[in-house]
Design a protein around this motif. Structure first.
Motif, PDB file in Angstrom:
ATOM      1  N   GLN A   1       0.824  -1.188   0.000  1.00  0.00           N
ATOM      2  CA  GLN A   1       0.000   0.000   0.000  1.00  0.00           C
ATOM      3  C   GLN A   1       0.870   1.255   0.000  1.00  0.00           C
ATOM      4  O   GLN A   1       1.934   1.270   0.590  1.00  0.00           O
ATOM      5  CB  GLN A   1      -0.908   0.029   1.233  1.00  0.00           C
ATOM      6  CG  GLN A   1      -2.076  -0.926   1.174  1.00  0.00           C
ATOM      7  CD  GLN A   1      -3.155  -0.463   0.221  1.00  0.00           C
ATOM      8  OE1 GLN A   1      -3.202   0.709  -0.155  1.00  0.00           O
ATOM      9  NE2 GLN A   1      -4.003  -1.378  -0.205  1.00  0.00           N
ATOM     10  N   VAL A   2       0.370   2.264  -0.662  1.00  0.00           N
ATOM     11  CA  VAL A   2       1.035   3.568  -0.701  1.00  0.00           C
ATOM     12  C   VAL A   2       0.051   4.610  -0.216  1.00  0.00           C
ATOM     13  O   VAL A   2      -1.092   4.652  -0.662  1.00  0.00           O
ATOM     14  CB  VAL A   2       1.507   3.908  -2.133  1.00  0.00           C
ATOM     15  CG1 VAL A   2       2.058   5.323  -2.204  1.00  0.00           C
ATOM     16  CG2 VAL A   2       2.557   2.901  -2.609  1.00  0.00           C
ATOM     17  N   GLN A   3       0.478   5.441   0.707  1.00  0.00           N
ATOM     18  CA  GLN A   3      -0.344   6.559   1.160  1.00  0.00           C
ATOM     19  C   GLN A   3       0.242   7.851   0.586  1.00  0.00           C
ATOM     20  O   GLN A   3       1.449   8.058   0.625  1.00  0.00           O
ATOM     21  CB  GLN A   3      -0.374   6.641   2.686  1.00  0.00           C
ATOM     22  CG  GLN A   3      -1.084   5.481   3.361  1.00  0.00           C
ATOM     23  CD  GLN A   3      -0.235   4.237   3.451  1.00  0.00           C
ATOM     24  OE1 GLN A   3       0.952   4.310   3.786  1.00  0.00           O
ATOM     25  NE2 GLN A   3      -0.823   3.087   3.151  1.00  0.00           N
ATOM     26  N   LEU A   4      -0.634   8.688   0.082  1.00  0.00           N
ATOM     27  CA  LEU A   4      -0.219   9.950  -0.543  1.00  0.00           C
ATOM     28  C   LEU A   4      -0.860  11.119   0.191  1.00  0.00           C
ATOM     29  O   LEU A   4      -2.064  11.103   0.447  1.00  0.00           O
ATOM     30  CB  LEU A   4      -0.630   9.972  -2.010  1.00  0.00           C
ATOM     31  CG  LEU A   4      -0.109   8.817  -2.876  1.00  0.00           C
ATOM     32  CD1 LEU A   4      -0.752   8.875  -4.266  1.00  0.00           C
ATOM     33  CD2 LEU A   4       1.387   8.859  -2.991  1.00  0.00           C
ATOM     34  N   ALA A  24       4.778  10.537  -0.225  1.00  0.00           N
ATOM     35  CA  ALA A  24       4.346   9.139  -0.243  1.00  0.00           C
ATOM     36  C   ALA A  24       4.946   8.384   0.927  1.00  0.00           C
ATOM     37  O   ALA A  24       6.093   8.611   1.301  1.00  0.00           O
ATOM     38  CB  ALA A  24       4.758   8.486  -1.550  1.00  0.00           C
ATOM     39  N   TYR A  32       7.211   3.691  -9.632  1.00  0.00           N
ATOM     40  CA  TYR A  32       5.813   3.940  -9.951  1.00  0.00           C
ATOM     41  C   TYR A  32       5.699   5.165 -10.858  1.00  0.00           C
ATOM     42  O   TYR A  32       6.469   6.114 -10.747  1.00  0.00           O
ATOM     43  CB  TYR A  32       5.005   4.229  -8.695  1.00  0.00           C
ATOM     44  CG  TYR A  32       4.736   3.056  -7.784  1.00  0.00           C
ATOM     45  CD1 TYR A  32       5.549   1.942  -7.759  1.00  0.00           C
ATOM     46  CD2 TYR A  32       3.650   3.088  -6.917  1.00  0.00           C
ATOM     47  CE1 TYR A  32       5.298   0.885  -6.908  1.00  0.00           C
ATOM     48  CE2 TYR A  32       3.380   2.044  -6.063  1.00  0.00           C
ATOM     49  CZ  TYR A  32       4.213   0.951  -6.059  1.00  0.00           C
ATOM     50  OH  TYR A  32       3.957  -0.085  -5.204  1.00  0.00           O
ATOM     51  N   ALA A  94      -1.560  11.122  -7.628  1.00  0.00           N
ATOM     52  CA  ALA A  94      -1.892   9.721  -7.854  1.00  0.00           C
ATOM     53  C   ALA A  94      -0.637   8.942  -8.208  1.00  0.00           C
ATOM     54  O   ALA A  94       0.314   9.512  -8.763  1.00  0.00           O
ATOM     55  CB  ALA A  94      -2.919   9.597  -8.975  1.00  0.00           C
ATOM     56  N   THR A  97       1.387   1.490 -10.211  1.00  0.00           N
ATOM     57  CA  THR A  97       2.479   0.528 -10.212  1.00  0.00           C
ATOM     58  C   THR A  97       3.105   0.393 -11.591  1.00  0.00           C
ATOM     59  O   THR A  97       4.231  -0.072 -11.729  1.00  0.00           O
ATOM     60  CB  THR A  97       2.004  -0.836  -9.717  1.00  0.00           C
ATOM     61  OG1 THR A  97       0.871  -1.243 -10.501  1.00  0.00           O
ATOM     62  CG2 THR A  97       1.583  -0.775  -8.258  1.00  0.00           C
ATOM     63  N   TYR A 108      -4.312   4.636 -12.324  1.00  0.00           N
ATOM     64  CA  TYR A 108      -3.684   4.915 -11.039  1.00  0.00           C
ATOM     65  C   TYR A 108      -4.360   4.161  -9.904  1.00  0.00           C
ATOM     66  O   TYR A 108      -5.578   4.166  -9.763  1.00  0.00           O
ATOM     67  CB  TYR A 108      -3.654   6.426 -10.799  1.00  0.00           C
ATOM     68  CG  TYR A 108      -2.829   7.091 -11.870  1.00  0.00           C
ATOM     69  CD1 TYR A 108      -3.403   7.509 -13.068  1.00  0.00           C
ATOM     70  CD2 TYR A 108      -1.450   7.232 -11.715  1.00  0.00           C
ATOM     71  CE1 TYR A 108      -2.634   8.056 -14.080  1.00  0.00           C
ATOM     72  CE2 TYR A 108      -0.676   7.794 -12.721  1.00  0.00           C
ATOM     73  CZ  TYR A 108      -1.281   8.192 -13.899  1.00  0.00           C
ATOM     74  OH  TYR A 108      -0.510   8.734 -14.905  1.00  0.00           O
ATOM     75  N   ASP A 109      -3.513   3.550  -9.076  1.00  0.00           N
ATOM     76  CA  ASP A 109      -4.002   2.693  -8.010  1.00  0.00           C
ATOM     77  C   ASP A 109      -4.159   3.421  -6.682  1.00  0.00           C
ATOM     78  O   ASP A 109      -4.936   2.998  -5.828  1.00  0.00           O
ATOM     79  CB  ASP A 109      -3.011   1.531  -7.799  1.00  0.00           C
ATOM     80  CG  ASP A 109      -2.703   0.800  -9.094  1.00  0.00           C
ATOM     81  OD1 ASP A 109      -1.564   0.894  -9.589  1.00  0.00           O
ATOM     82  OD2 ASP A 109      -3.626   0.143  -9.611  1.00  0.00           O
ATOM     83  N   TYR A 110      -3.387   4.479  -6.503  1.00  0.00           N
ATOM     84  CA  TYR A 110      -3.370   5.165  -5.212  1.00  0.00           C
ATOM     85  C   TYR A 110      -3.628   6.653  -5.414  1.00  0.00           C
ATOM     86  O   TYR A 110      -3.107   7.264  -6.361  1.00  0.00           O
ATOM     87  CB  TYR A 110      -2.006   4.968  -4.538  1.00  0.00           C
ATOM     88  CG  TYR A 110      -1.617   3.520  -4.393  1.00  0.00           C
ATOM     89  CD1 TYR A 110      -0.701   2.931  -5.260  1.00  0.00           C
ATOM     90  CD2 TYR A 110      -2.206   2.733  -3.406  1.00  0.00           C
ATOM     91  CE1 TYR A 110      -0.361   1.594  -5.139  1.00  0.00           C
ATOM     92  CE2 TYR A 110      -1.868   1.398  -3.277  1.00  0.00           C
ATOM     93  CZ  TYR A 110      -0.955   0.835  -4.153  1.00  0.00           C
ATOM     94  OH  TYR A 110      -0.630  -0.495  -4.033  1.00  0.00           O
ATOM     95  N   TRP A 111      -4.391   7.221  -4.499  1.00  0.00           N
ATOM     96  CA  TRP A 111      -4.782   8.624  -4.596  1.00  0.00           C
ATOM     97  C   TRP A 111      -4.651   9.301  -3.243  1.00  0.00           C
ATOM     98  O   TRP A 111      -4.904   8.681  -2.202  1.00  0.00           O
ATOM     99  CB  TRP A 111      -6.241   8.746  -5.052  1.00  0.00           C
ATOM    100  CG  TRP A 111      -6.451   8.300  -6.455  1.00  0.00           C
ATOM    101  CD1 TRP A 111      -6.641   7.023  -6.891  1.00  0.00           C
ATOM    102  CD2 TRP A 111      -6.478   9.126  -7.613  1.00  0.00           C
ATOM    103  NE1 TRP A 111      -6.779   7.006  -8.257  1.00  0.00           N
ATOM    104  CE2 TRP A 111      -6.698   8.280  -8.725  1.00  0.00           C
ATOM    105  CE3 TRP A 111      -6.344  10.505  -7.823  1.00  0.00           C
ATOM    106  CZ2 TRP A 111      -6.781   8.775 -10.031  1.00  0.00           C
ATOM    107  CZ3 TRP A 111      -6.434  10.992  -9.114  1.00  0.00           C
ATOM    108  CH2 TRP A 111      -6.644  10.136 -10.205  1.00  0.00           C
TER     109      TRP A 111
END
Length: 121
Positions: A1-4, A24, A32, A94, A97, A108-111
Protein backbone atom coordinates in the motif's frame (compact mmCIF):
# COMPACT_ATOMS: atom_id res chain seq x y z
CA UNK A 1 0.00 0.00 0.00
CA UNK A 2 1.04 3.57 -0.70
CA UNK A 3 -0.34 6.56 1.16
CA UNK A 4 -0.22 9.95 -0.54
CA UNK A 5 -0.57 13.30 1.19
CA UNK A 6 -0.74 16.53 -0.79
CA UNK A 7 0.17 19.98 0.49
CA UNK A 8 0.96 23.42 -0.82
CA UNK A 9 -2.44 24.54 -2.06
CA UNK A 10 -3.90 27.92 -1.28
CA UNK A 11 -5.26 31.15 -2.65
CA UNK A 12 -3.24 32.92 -5.33
CA UNK A 13 -3.90 35.72 -7.77
CA UNK A 14 -3.98 35.07 -11.47
CA UNK A 15 -0.44 35.05 -12.82
CA UNK A 16 0.96 33.79 -9.55
CA UNK A 17 2.67 30.52 -8.69
CA UNK A 18 2.29 27.64 -6.30
CA UNK A 19 4.37 24.58 -5.58
CA UNK A 20 2.35 21.53 -4.66
CA UNK A 21 3.93 18.59 -2.89
CA UNK A 22 2.85 14.99 -2.57
CA UNK A 23 4.54 12.90 0.10
CA UNK A 24 4.35 9.14 -0.24
CA UNK A 25 4.67 6.64 2.55
CA UNK A 26 4.20 2.94 3.00
CA UNK A 27 6.36 1.79 0.16
CA UNK A 28 9.15 3.16 -1.95
CA UNK A 29 7.55 4.22 -5.17
CA UNK A 30 10.55 5.16 -7.26
CA UNK A 31 9.42 2.76 -9.97
CA UNK A 32 5.81 3.94 -9.95
CA UNK A 33 4.33 6.40 -12.38
CA UNK A 34 2.97 9.47 -10.61
CA UNK A 35 0.56 12.13 -11.74
CA UNK A 36 -1.42 15.18 -10.77
CA UNK A 37 -5.10 15.57 -11.54
CA UNK A 38 -7.46 18.38 -10.69
CA UNK A 39 -11.19 18.71 -10.24
CA UNK A 40 -13.01 21.98 -10.57
CA UNK A 41 -16.41 22.48 -8.91
CA UNK A 42 -19.10 20.71 -10.87
CA UNK A 43 -16.63 19.19 -13.32
CA UNK A 44 -14.97 15.85 -13.80
CA UNK A 45 -11.47 15.16 -12.60
CA UNK A 46 -8.95 15.98 -15.31
CA UNK A 47 -5.35 15.06 -15.92
CA UNK A 48 -2.71 17.75 -15.38
CA UNK A 49 0.74 16.13 -15.51
CA UNK A 50 2.37 12.74 -15.19
CA UNK A 51 5.84 11.34 -14.76
CA UNK A 52 7.12 7.81 -15.06
CA UNK A 53 9.66 6.68 -17.59
CA UNK A 54 8.01 9.45 -19.62
CA UNK A 55 6.74 12.92 -18.76
CA UNK A 56 3.45 14.23 -20.10
CA UNK A 57 1.33 17.34 -19.61
CA UNK A 58 -2.16 18.41 -20.45
CA UNK A 59 -2.15 20.92 -23.29
CA UNK A 60 -3.72 23.50 -21.00
CA UNK A 61 -0.68 23.57 -18.70
CA UNK A 62 2.23 22.96 -21.07
CA UNK A 63 4.96 25.54 -20.60
CA UNK A 64 3.53 26.70 -17.27
CA UNK A 65 3.53 23.62 -15.01
CA UNK A 66 6.41 21.27 -14.18
CA UNK A 67 6.14 17.88 -12.52
CA UNK A 68 9.18 16.54 -10.72
CA UNK A 69 10.01 13.90 -8.16
CA UNK A 70 12.55 13.28 -5.46
CA UNK A 71 12.80 9.54 -5.01
CA UNK A 72 15.00 9.87 -1.94
CA UNK A 73 12.34 11.94 -0.21
CA UNK A 74 9.51 9.91 -1.78
CA UNK A 75 7.93 13.17 -2.85
CA UNK A 76 6.38 14.44 -6.07
CA UNK A 77 6.09 18.12 -6.88
CA UNK A 78 4.00 20.24 -9.20
CA UNK A 79 5.37 23.70 -9.87
CA UNK A 80 2.45 25.70 -11.20
CA UNK A 81 3.33 29.07 -12.74
CA UNK A 82 1.24 31.71 -14.49
CA UNK A 83 -1.87 30.33 -12.84
CA UNK A 84 -5.22 31.13 -14.38
CA UNK A 85 -8.67 31.29 -12.72
CA UNK A 86 -9.69 28.15 -14.61
CA UNK A 87 -6.95 26.36 -12.70
CA UNK A 88 -9.07 26.55 -9.55
CA UNK A 89 -9.95 23.20 -8.08
CA UNK A 90 -8.80 20.37 -5.88
CA UNK A 91 -5.48 18.97 -6.99
CA UNK A 92 -4.91 15.28 -6.45
CA UNK A 93 -1.73 13.26 -6.50
CA UNK A 94 -1.89 9.72 -7.85
CA UNK A 95 0.48 6.80 -8.23
CA UNK A 96 0.43 3.71 -10.40
CA UNK A 97 2.48 0.53 -10.21
CA UNK A 98 2.94 0.85 -13.95
CA UNK A 99 6.12 2.65 -14.94
CA UNK A 100 4.59 4.58 -17.82
CA UNK A 101 2.47 7.66 -17.06
CA UNK A 102 -0.81 8.05 -18.92
CA UNK A 103 -3.50 10.73 -18.71
CA UNK A 104 -6.24 8.27 -17.70
CA UNK A 105 -7.27 8.19 -14.06
CA UNK A 106 -8.11 4.49 -14.42
CA UNK A 107 -4.39 3.67 -14.55
CA UNK A 108 -3.68 4.92 -11.04
CA UNK A 109 -4.00 2.69 -8.01
CA UNK A 110 -3.37 5.16 -5.21
CA UNK A 111 -4.78 8.62 -4.60
CA UNK A 112 -4.29 11.37 -2.07
CA UNK A 113 -7.07 13.40 -0.45
CA UNK A 114 -6.31 16.49 -2.49
CA UNK A 115 -5.27 20.06 -1.84
CA UNK A 116 -7.39 23.08 -2.75
CA UNK A 117 -6.04 25.64 -5.19
CA UNK A 118 -8.00 28.84 -5.74
CA UNK A 119 -6.90 31.32 -8.38
CA UNK A 120 -8.54 34.71 -8.14
CA UNK A 121 -8.96 36.97 -11.15
Amino acid sequence: QVQLVESGGGLVQAGGSLRLSCAASGRTFSNYAVAWFRQAPGKEREFVAGRGTNTIYADSVKGRFTISRDNIKNTVYLQANSLKPEGTGVYYCAAATAGWALPSSALYDYWGQGTQVTVSS
